[in-house]
Scaffold this motif. Structure first.
Motif, short mmCIF file in Angstrom:
data_model
loop_
_atom_site.label_atom_id
_atom_site.label_comp_id
_atom_site.label_asym_id
_atom_site.label_seq_id
_atom_site.Cartn_x
_atom_site.Cartn_y
_atom_site.Cartn_z
N ARG A 118 -3.90 1.31 7.81
CA ARG A 118 -2.85 2.25 7.41
C ARG A 118 -1.46 1.62 7.58
O ARG A 118 -0.56 1.83 6.76
N GLU A 119 -1.28 0.88 8.66
CA GLU A 119 0.02 0.24 8.88
C GLU A 119 0.30 -0.82 7.81
O GLU A 119 1.43 -0.94 7.33
N LEU A 120 -0.71 -1.57 7.42
CA LEU A 120 -0.52 -2.56 6.36
C LEU A 120 -0.24 -1.87 5.03
O LEU A 120 0.63 -2.32 4.26
N ASN A 121 -0.95 -0.79 4.74
CA ASN A 121 -0.68 -0.04 3.52
C ASN A 121 0.75 0.48 3.47
O ASN A 121 1.39 0.51 2.40
N ALA A 122 1.27 0.86 4.64
CA ALA A 122 2.60 1.47 4.71
C ALA A 122 3.73 0.47 4.51
O ALA A 122 4.87 0.87 4.27
N ARG A 123 3.43 -0.81 4.60
CA ARG A 123 4.50 -1.81 4.48
C ARG A 123 5.28 -1.67 3.19
O ARG A 123 6.50 -1.77 3.16
N ALA A 124 4.55 -1.48 2.10
CA ALA A 124 5.21 -1.43 0.79
C ALA A 124 6.04 -0.16 0.61
O ALA A 124 6.84 -0.07 -0.31
N GLU A 125 5.83 0.82 1.50
CA GLU A 125 6.60 2.06 1.40
C GLU A 125 7.77 2.08 2.37
O GLU A 125 8.43 3.10 2.52
N ALA A 126 8.04 0.95 3.01
CA ALA A 126 9.19 0.88 3.93
C ALA A 126 10.46 1.21 3.17
O ALA A 126 10.59 0.94 1.97
N PRO A 127 11.45 1.82 3.86
CA PRO A 127 12.69 2.24 3.18
C PRO A 127 13.37 1.13 2.39
O PRO A 127 13.88 1.37 1.29
N LYS A 128 13.34 -0.12 2.91
CA LYS A 128 14.04 -1.19 2.20
C LYS A 128 13.34 -1.58 0.91
O LYS A 128 13.96 -2.15 0.00
N LEU A 129 12.04 -1.27 0.79
CA LEU A 129 11.30 -1.64 -0.42
C LEU A 129 11.18 -0.49 -1.40
O LEU A 129 11.08 -0.70 -2.61
N LYS A 130 11.15 0.75 -0.87
CA LYS A 130 11.11 1.95 -1.71
C LYS A 130 9.96 1.92 -2.72
O LYS A 130 10.08 2.41 -3.85
N GLY A 131 8.84 1.34 -2.32
CA GLY A 131 7.68 1.30 -3.19
C GLY A 131 7.78 0.33 -4.34
O GLY A 131 6.93 0.32 -5.23
N LEU A 132 8.80 -0.53 -4.36
CA LEU A 132 9.01 -1.45 -5.48
C LEU A 132 8.32 -2.80 -5.26
O LEU A 132 8.39 -3.67 -6.14
N ALA A 133 7.69 -2.98 -4.12
CA ALA A 133 6.97 -4.23 -3.84
C ALA A 133 5.57 -3.91 -3.38
O ALA A 133 5.28 -2.81 -2.89
#
Length: 294
Positions: free
Chosen positions: A171-186
């Motif tokens: 779950r933590e690895l999945n959440a990386r791409a949703e970090a605020p600085k990435l905003k789901g764009l990576a």
């Protein structure tokens, strides 16, 4: 002296410490070593290996123990450390702030439940699992479990018991791409493979077996479309290896080293494997490449 995965980790960490301006970060202050040595009859050929469990100075009665696996490649050679990790063991002093601080600095997470002592025969030699080859298969299954592209990692597993180093780690690895600085764009892609020498599978006093799994992670971070660029955090180890200095990237590729210690249930007893220790969340960066965005 080191070899295999541990040598690769030490070489890169030496470069990164200089880049960060850190002092020597090698493990020191270990005392009360307990050598878990297989009998020669159980390792008639080379390479040969054994394990050592040690306590941190000043925390001899604590629950946390360092674990090193040493390997001898050929007759007349030199014993070298190949793998390093930590586990929770039986101890009279509960896990304390000093233990947590040390583990955080070493980037290792532990299961709270202690690992039982290694079993020994009447002569004091380590008792090895009679199904070691099959037992080591859990390393490949754990590597597969941790391999996915975010956010498609599947936390639930019949193979591995839930906990901080299994479903929570996914779950933590999945959440990386949703970090605020990435905003789901990576998106991140994680691919793992088993590496390093085959190490002894130790039988434990509770009937379980302990398997050491050195793994190599190939990690890619890329934009979800061609016009998305990635700006690395600075300072960071990845930025240092890429000499980023504010540059923007369309993709980065990294190789990282991690070690998992996995417990298997007693022979003939159904049940999932349990990951006792791993630096899955903060593996040691070994190398990196990137594609610049122009």
């Amino acid at each position: 002296m080191a070899t295999g995965p541990l040598l690769a980790e030490q070489k890169t960490e030496t470069f990164l410490r200089k880049a960060r301006g850190d002092r020597d970060g090698s493990v020191s202050g270990l005392v009360n070593p307990s050598f878990v040595l297989p009998a020669e009859r159980d390792q008639p050929s080379y390479p040969r290996s054994f394990a050592v469990f040690s306590k941190a100075a000043g925390r001899e009665d604590g629950q946390v123990a360092a674990v090193h696996y040493f390997v001898l490649e050929a007759a007349g050679g030199e014993w070298k450390a190949a793998v390093e990790s930590w586990v929770a063991t039986a101890g009279t002093v509960p896990l304390g702030f000093d233990d947590v601080s040390r583990l955080a600095s070493l980037k290792v997470q532990l299961r709270k439940a202690p690992v039982a002592a290694a079993s020994r025969d009447e002569a004091g030699a380590a008792v090895l699992s009679p199904t070691a080859e099959a037992d080591r298969g859990v390393c490949g299954r754990y590597a597969e479990y941790l391999s996915f592209t975010t956010p498609d990692g599947e936390p639930d597993s019949e193979e591995f018991a839930p906990g901080p180093l299994t479903d929570e780690a996914v779950r933590e690895l999945n959440a990386r791409a949703e970090a605020p600085k990435l905003k789901g764009l990576a998106r991140y892609t994680f691919a793992h493979e088993v590496t390093g020498p085959q190490l002894p599978v130790l039988k434990l006093d509770d009937g379980r077996s302990l398997v050491a799994c050195p793994l190599l992670r190939s990690e890619r971070e890329a934009g979800t479309s061609g016009d998305v660029t990635i700006k690395l955090a600075e300072p960071s180890d990845l930025s240092a290896l890429l000499d980023a200095k504010g540059k923007k990237w369309s993709r980065t590729d990294s190789k990282l080293s991690l070690t998992a210690l996995i417990e298997l249930p007693p022979a003939g007893t159904p049940g999932p494997a349990e990951v006792a220790a791993c630096n899955c969340a903060r593996p040691q960066l070994l190398e990196a490449t990137g594609v610049r965005a122009y």
